[in-house]
Design a protein around this motif. Structure first.
Motif, PDB file in Angstrom:
ATOM      1  N   PHE A  31      24.092 137.578  91.712  1.00 32.34           N
ATOM      2  CA  PHE A  31      25.244 137.344  92.578  1.00 32.34           C
ATOM      3  C   PHE A  31      26.307 138.397  92.270  1.00 32.34           C
ATOM      4  O   PHE A  31      26.481 138.795  91.120  1.00 32.34           O
ATOM      5  CB  PHE A  31      25.852 135.966  92.328  1.00 32.34           C
ATOM      6  N   PHE A  32      27.031 138.838  93.288  1.00 34.35           N
ATOM      7  CA  PHE A  32      28.147 139.748  93.083  1.00 34.35           C
ATOM      8  C   PHE A  32      29.051 139.667  94.306  1.00 34.35           C
ATOM      9  O   PHE A  32      28.692 139.069  95.319  1.00 34.35           O
ATOM     10  CB  PHE A  32      27.675 141.184  92.845  1.00 34.35           C
ATOM     11  N   SER A  33      30.227 140.248  94.221  1.00 34.47           N
ATOM     12  CA  SER A  33      31.111 140.332  95.372  1.00 34.47           C
ATOM     13  C   SER A  33      31.790 141.695  95.359  1.00 34.47           C
ATOM     14  O   SER A  33      31.852 142.365  94.329  1.00 34.47           O
ATOM     15  CB  SER A  33      32.151 139.209  95.357  1.00 34.47           C
ATOM     16  N   PHE A  34      32.269 142.093  96.531  1.00 37.80           N
ATOM     17  CA  PHE A  34      33.020 143.339  96.623  1.00 37.80           C
ATOM     18  C   PHE A  34      34.139 143.160  97.638  1.00 37.80           C
ATOM     19  O   PHE A  34      34.086 142.267  98.491  1.00 37.80           O
ATOM     20  CB  PHE A  34      32.114 144.522  96.984  1.00 37.80           C
ATOM     21  N   ASN A  35      35.156 143.965  97.515  1.00 41.45           N
ATOM     22  CA  ASN A  35      36.297 143.946  98.427  1.00 41.45           C
ATOM     23  C   ASN A  35      36.231 145.155  99.345  1.00 41.45           C
ATOM     24  O   ASN A  35      35.996 146.276  98.894  1.00 41.45           O
ATOM     25  CB  ASN A  35      37.622 143.974  97.660  1.00 41.45           C
ATOM     26  N   TYR A  36      36.461 144.902 100.638  1.00 42.62           N
ATOM     27  CA  TYR A  36      36.512 145.983 101.615  1.00 42.62           C
ATOM     28  C   TYR A  36      37.552 145.600 102.661  1.00 42.62           C
ATOM     29  O   TYR A  36      37.457 144.537 103.277  1.00 42.62           O
ATOM     30  CB  TYR A  36      35.151 146.199 102.268  1.00 42.62           C
ATOM     31  N   GLY A  37      38.539 146.436 102.832  1.00 45.36           N
ATOM     32  CA  GLY A  37      39.591 146.164 103.800  1.00 45.36           C
ATOM     33  C   GLY A  37      40.376 144.902 103.496  1.00 45.36           C
ATOM     34  O   GLY A  37      40.791 144.191 104.406  1.00 45.36           O
ATOM     35  N   GLY A  38      40.521 144.593 102.202  1.00 45.08           N
ATOM     36  CA  GLY A  38      41.272 143.409 101.806  1.00 45.08           C
ATOM     37  C   GLY A  38      40.499 142.105 101.921  1.00 45.08           C
ATOM     38  O   GLY A  38      41.045 141.036 101.707  1.00 45.08           O
ATOM     39  N   ILE A  39      39.214 142.184 102.255  1.00 45.53           N
ATOM     40  CA  ILE A  39      38.372 140.991 102.380  1.00 45.53           C
ATOM     41  C   ILE A  39      37.328 141.010 101.272  1.00 45.53           C
ATOM     42  O   ILE A  39      36.707 142.040 101.013  1.00 45.53           O
ATOM     43  CB  ILE A  39      37.670 140.943 103.751  1.00 45.53           C
TER      44      ILE A  39
END
Length: 122
Positions: A31-39
């Motif tokens: 599992f992971f997450s990333f931020n793009y354009g404030g989302i």
């Protein structure tokens, strides 16, 4: 609301990896997450499975799956959004007649784990 915990652990209890499977014919690796354009986008790395045959196994009534491989028997991985996961799945290794080891390639999809799994896998 019902909540399920899905695990992806490369070293479970200092022995072997433990990766749960989910109903989209794939296994979770990370599992992971990333931020793009404030989302923030929560994602997972998935290992794909192929269905064996056109119907469930006659003896068990369960579908059989195998780890999907591409060219040169390389495993097939993808990244998906966690909202694509429908629910957790329980896989039972198909042992065969040879010496057992920790790396199974074929599995039964256990539709008897609970009534939700039964409805999905029937």
């Amino acid at each position: 609301m019902h909540i399920e915990h899905i695990c992806a652990c490369p070293m479970w209890r200092n022995k072997a990896p433990h990766y749960d499977c989910v109903f989209i014919n794939i296994g979770i690796c990370m599992f992971f997450s990333f931020n793009y354009g404030g989302i923030t986008y929560p994602c997972t790395v998935m290992r794909w499975f192929d269905i064996i045959g056109d119907s469930p196994d006659e003896d068990t009534g369960m579908w059989m799956v195998r780890l999907a491989c591409g060219t040169n028997n390389a495993p097939i991985y993808n990244i998906i959004h966690v909202d694509s996961i429908y629910r957790a799945a329980h896989l039972i290794p198909i042992y065969g007649r040879r010496f057992l080891h920790l790396h199974f390639r074929t599995f039964y999809v256990n539709k008897y784990a609970d009534h939700h799994a039964f409805e999905l896998a029937s």
